[in-house]
Scaffold this active site. Structure first.
Site, PDB file in Angstrom:
ATOM      1  N   LEU A  33       8.642  -3.365  -7.888  1.00  0.00           N
ATOM      2  CA  LEU A  33       8.623  -4.786  -7.515  1.00  0.00           C
ATOM      3  C   LEU A  33       7.521  -5.089  -6.502  1.00  0.00           C
ATOM      4  O   LEU A  33       7.127  -6.230  -6.313  1.00  0.00           O
ATOM      5  CB  LEU A  33       9.979  -5.195  -6.919  1.00  0.00           C
ATOM      6  CG  LEU A  33      11.190  -5.019  -7.838  1.00  0.00           C
ATOM      7  CD1 LEU A  33      12.462  -5.429  -7.103  1.00  0.00           C
ATOM      8  CD2 LEU A  33      11.025  -5.813  -9.124  1.00  0.00           C
ATOM      9  N   GLY A  34       7.075  -4.037  -5.792  1.00  0.00           N
ATOM     10  CA  GLY A  34       6.037  -4.248  -4.787  1.00  0.00           C
ATOM     11  C   GLY A  34       6.380  -3.480  -3.524  1.00  0.00           C
ATOM     12  O   GLY A  34       7.372  -2.760  -3.466  1.00  0.00           O
ATOM     13  N   GLY A  36       7.178  -3.444   0.643  1.00  0.00           N
ATOM     14  CA  GLY A  36       7.680  -4.288   1.734  1.00  0.00           C
ATOM     15  C   GLY A  36       7.676  -3.431   2.993  1.00  0.00           C
ATOM     16  O   GLY A  36       8.561  -2.618   3.189  1.00  0.00           O
ATOM     17  N   GLY A  37       6.660  -3.536   3.810  1.00  0.00           N
ATOM     18  CA  GLY A  37       6.564  -2.678   5.000  1.00  0.00           C
ATOM     19  C   GLY A  37       6.375  -1.231   4.570  1.00  0.00           C
ATOM     20  O   GLY A  37       5.562  -0.934   3.705  1.00  0.00           O
ATOM     21  N   PHE A  38       7.214  -0.305   5.117  1.00  0.00           N
ATOM     22  CA  PHE A  38       7.115   1.116   4.726  1.00  0.00           C
ATOM     23  C   PHE A  38       7.734   1.341   3.351  1.00  0.00           C
ATOM     24  O   PHE A  38       7.607   2.405   2.776  1.00  0.00           O
ATOM     25  CB  PHE A  38       7.888   1.980   5.738  1.00  0.00           C
ATOM     26  CG  PHE A  38       7.235   2.102   7.080  1.00  0.00           C
ATOM     27  CD1 PHE A  38       7.910   1.727   8.237  1.00  0.00           C
ATOM     28  CD2 PHE A  38       5.936   2.576   7.200  1.00  0.00           C
ATOM     29  CE1 PHE A  38       7.306   1.841   9.490  1.00  0.00           C
ATOM     30  CE2 PHE A  38       5.323   2.694   8.442  1.00  0.00           C
ATOM     31  CZ  PHE A  38       6.016   2.319   9.598  1.00  0.00           C
ATOM     32  N   ALA A  39       8.471   0.351   2.861  1.00  0.00           N
ATOM     33  CA  ALA A  39       9.279   0.580   1.665  1.00  0.00           C
ATOM     34  C   ALA A  39       8.509   0.286   0.384  1.00  0.00           C
ATOM     35  O   ALA A  39       7.642  -0.591   0.344  1.00  0.00           O
ATOM     36  CB  ALA A  39      10.518  -0.317   1.716  1.00  0.00           C
ATOM     37  N   ASP A 150      11.707 -14.387  11.850  1.00  0.00           N
ATOM     38  CA  ASP A 150      10.533 -14.210  10.973  1.00  0.00           C
ATOM     39  C   ASP A 150      10.655 -15.103   9.745  1.00  0.00           C
ATOM     40  O   ASP A 150      10.389 -14.675   8.619  1.00  0.00           O
ATOM     41  CB  ASP A 150      10.402 -12.728  10.561  1.00  0.00           C
ATOM     42  CG  ASP A 150       9.016 -12.408  10.002  1.00  0.00           C
ATOM     43  OD1 ASP A 150       8.876 -11.381   9.312  1.00  0.00           O
ATOM     44  OD2 ASP A 150       8.088 -13.212  10.228  1.00  0.00           O
ATOM     45  N   LYS A 152       9.538 -17.455   7.103  1.00  0.00           N
ATOM     46  CA  LYS A 152       8.229 -17.817   6.532  1.00  0.00           C
ATOM     47  C   LYS A 152       8.393 -17.850   5.018  1.00  0.00           C
ATOM     48  O   LYS A 152       9.396 -17.340   4.473  1.00  0.00           O
ATOM     49  CB  LYS A 152       7.161 -16.796   6.930  1.00  0.00           C
ATOM     50  CG  LYS A 152       7.493 -15.368   6.511  1.00  0.00           C
ATOM     51  CD  LYS A 152       6.443 -14.391   7.005  1.00  0.00           C
ATOM     52  CE  LYS A 152       6.789 -12.982   6.567  1.00  0.00           C
ATOM     53  NZ  LYS A 152       5.830 -11.983   7.065  1.00  0.00           N
ATOM     54  N   ASN A 155       9.546 -14.824   3.129  1.00  0.00           N
ATOM     55  CA  ASN A 155      10.930 -14.350   3.300  1.00  0.00           C
ATOM     56  C   ASN A 155      11.945 -15.313   2.706  1.00  0.00           C
ATOM     57  O   ASN A 155      13.143 -15.143   2.909  1.00  0.00           O
ATOM     58  CB  ASN A 155      11.225 -14.126   4.795  1.00  0.00           C
ATOM     59  CG  ASN A 155      10.534 -12.871   5.318  1.00  0.00           C
ATOM     60  OD1 ASN A 155      10.205 -11.982   4.548  1.00  0.00           O
ATOM     61  ND2 ASN A 155      10.307 -12.823   6.629  1.00  0.00           N
ATOM     62  N   ASP A 168      14.903 -10.447   4.379  1.00  0.00           N
ATOM     63  CA  ASP A 168      14.156  -9.635   5.346  1.00  0.00           C
ATOM     64  C   ASP A 168      14.601  -9.872   6.785  1.00  0.00           C
ATOM     65  O   ASP A 168      14.012 -10.663   7.517  1.00  0.00           O
ATOM     66  CB  ASP A 168      12.655  -9.861   5.223  1.00  0.00           C
ATOM     67  CG  ASP A 168      11.892  -8.756   5.961  1.00  0.00           C
ATOM     68  OD1 ASP A 168      10.722  -8.546   5.660  1.00  0.00           O
ATOM     69  OD2 ASP A 168      12.511  -8.101   6.833  1.00  0.00           O
ATOM     70  N   THR A 188       5.464 -13.502  12.597  1.00  0.00           N
ATOM     71  CA  THR A 188       4.225 -13.503  11.801  1.00  0.00           C
ATOM     72  C   THR A 188       3.300 -14.570  12.379  1.00  0.00           C
ATOM     73  O   THR A 188       3.743 -15.687  12.616  1.00  0.00           O
ATOM     74  CB  THR A 188       4.581 -13.822  10.322  1.00  0.00           C
ATOM     75  OG1 THR A 188       5.499 -12.839   9.873  1.00  0.00           O
ATOM     76  CG2 THR A 188       3.346 -13.828   9.450  1.00  0.00           C
TER      77      THR A 188
HETATM   78  C1  LIG Z   1      13.494  -5.668  -2.128  1.00  0.00           C
HETATM   79  C2  LIG Z   1      12.553  -6.209  -1.077  1.00  0.00           C
HETATM   80  C3  LIG Z   1      12.372  -7.726  -1.149  1.00  0.00           C
HETATM   81  C4  LIG Z   1      13.691  -8.376  -0.872  1.00  0.00           C
HETATM   82  O1  LIG Z   1      14.128  -8.319   0.262  1.00  0.00           O
HETATM   83  N1  LIG Z   1      14.413  -8.953  -1.874  1.00  0.00           N
HETATM   84  C5  LIG Z   1      15.719  -9.542  -1.584  1.00  0.00           C
HETATM   85  C6  LIG Z   1      13.892  -9.056  -3.164  1.00  0.00           C
HETATM   86  C7  LIG Z   1      14.662  -9.505  -4.240  1.00  0.00           C
HETATM   87  N2  LIG Z   1      14.113  -9.598  -5.469  1.00  0.00           N
HETATM   88  C8  LIG Z   1      12.816  -9.256  -5.640  1.00  0.00           C
HETATM   89  C9  LIG Z   1      12.195  -9.388  -6.955  1.00  0.00           C
HETATM   90  C10 LIG Z   1      12.833  -9.522  -8.151  1.00  0.00           C
HETATM   91  C11 LIG Z   1      11.826  -9.627  -9.114  1.00  0.00           C
HETATM   92  C12 LIG Z   1      10.631  -9.560  -8.445  1.00  0.00           C
HETATM   93  N3  LIG Z   1      10.866  -9.408  -7.107  1.00  0.00           N
HETATM   94  N4  LIG Z   1      12.020  -8.790  -4.649  1.00  0.00           N
HETATM   95  C13 LIG Z   1      12.555  -8.672  -3.412  1.00  0.00           C
HETATM   96  N5  LIG Z   1      11.791  -8.137  -2.406  1.00  0.00           N
HETATM   97  C14 LIG Z   1      10.335  -7.952  -2.649  1.00  0.00           C
HETATM   98  C15 LIG Z   1      10.038  -6.635  -3.343  1.00  0.00           C
HETATM   99  C16 LIG Z   1       8.598  -6.357  -3.016  1.00  0.00           C
HETATM  100  C17 LIG Z   1       8.275  -7.123  -1.753  1.00  0.00           C
HETATM  101  C18 LIG Z   1       9.452  -7.988  -1.403  1.00  0.00           C
END
Ligand SMILES: CC[C@@H]1C(=O)N(C)c2cnc(-c3ccc[nH]3)nc2N1C1CCCC1
Length: 308
Positions: A33-34, A36-39, A150, A152, A155, A168, A188
């Site tokens: 999914l991408g 997020g910080g260190f994750a 935070d 924004k 988030n 977040d 931020t």
């Molecule tokens: C899991 C981390 C963050 C997040 O906090 N949530 C709730 C989230 C939910 N659905 C998604 C999501 C579902 C389909 C695409 N992204 N992504 C979330 N993110 C993204 C992932 C990459 C950066 C932040």
């Protein structure tokens, strides 16, 4: 850096029951999914319940410094205690030898960042609808002595039904008593309140109100009020309260009045959440029907958007 994508597509959670029995819960790791910080974040499917979640996978190697570990534990402690339709659901968390896994509500329409990037700016009706959901979540948060710190667009997550969900809680804090002031500088750059930058008298719930004003301006105008190419200049503009409404963007008097009343340097002069809810911007003729709680309404995109 070798991505840990070679890791098994099945993640196992070992559960030791009170009677000493060991059980294994399995998850299938899906699409990336991408970051997020260190994750690194992935779509997870529970093999047992087939439920889909968004998993934040935090390598323990990134938690060696006690401060990072403490921050993660605080984030988990605060987030898992929250239950509100406009706050990202906290599903579960567990760890294995390498990582800490945090399973969160999947928000398939990503964040308001992506939405604004596509749309350039939202209509006032949409902003009313989204902000009312955020305000109801903030009333719940502040009512539980939690400050997000935070807020924004990145988030604000969007569910498949385009409901807004605040996520977040990495910079969130819980006050132990009313009147307590926090001092740590965090947030931020574009959304940081002046009293956080000033650092003298501490800060509290009002920092979330300030960020709400920055979010409202950004959604209506298309860019943040204090944004510049250099963070130091942005901070100076925030401290100087130097922002204006661009001539080429048609904004209603009530929307400009609301933003002007929120973006005031003195935190004690900012409106409360209920004063914001009662503001004319949310109560003019074209407002969504107040009978339904805001979160049950998908915010109506502008007709032109539908034609695109
Ligand atoms: C899991 C981390 C963050 C997040 O906090 N949530 C709730 C989230 C939910 N659905 C998604 C999501 C579902 C389909 C695409 N992204 N992504 C979330 N993110 C993204 C992932 C990459 C950066 C932040």
């Amino acid at each position: 850096m070798s991505h840990n994508d070679e890791q098994p597509a099945i993640i196992e959670e070992k559960i030791v029951r009170v009677n000493g029995e060991v059980a294994i819960r399995q998850y299938s790791k899906g699409r990336f999914l991408g970051k997020g910080g260190f994750a690194r974040c992935y779509e997870f499917t529970s093999m047992e319940t087939r439920k889909l979640t968004a998993a934040k996978i935090v390598p323990k190697a990134s938690l060696t410094k006690s401060r990072a570990k403490q921050k993660l534990m605080t984030e988990i402690k605060i987030h898992r205690s929250l239950h509100h339709p406009s706050i990202v659901g906290f599903e579960h968390f567990f760890e294995d030898a390498e990582n800490v896994y945090i399973l969160l509500e999947l928000c398939t329409n990503q964040t308001m960042n992506e939405l604004l990037r596509r749309r350039k700016r939202l209509t006032e009706l949409e902003v009313q609808c989204y902000l009312l959901q955020v305000i109801s979540a903030l009333i719940y948060l502040h009512g539980h002595r939690v400050i997000h710190r935070d807020l924004k667009l990145g988030n604000f997550f969007l569910s498949d039904k385009m409901e807004i969900k605040i996520g977040d809680f990495g910079l969130a804090t819980k006050l132990e008593f009313d009147g307590e002031k926090k001092r740590t500088i965090c947030g931020t750059p574009n959304y940081i309140a002046p009293e956080v930058l000033d650092g003298k008298q501490g800060h509290s719930y009002e920092v979330d109100i300030w960020s709400l004003g920055v979010v409202a301006y950004t959604l209506l105008v298309g860019k943040p009020p204090f944004e510049t190419s250099d963070v130091k200049t942005t901070y100076r503009r925030i401290r100087m309260n130097a922002y204006s409404f661009p001539e080429n963007v048609p904004l209603s008097e009530s929307s400009k009045n609301l933003i002007t009343r929120i973006l005031v340097t003195d935190p004690t002069k900012r409106p409360t959440l209920s004063e914001i809810q009662a503001h004319e911007f949310f109560n003019q003729g074209n407002t969504i029907p107040k009978t339904l709680p805001p979160s049950t309404l998908a915010c109506p995109p502008a007709a032109s958007y539908l034609r695109q």
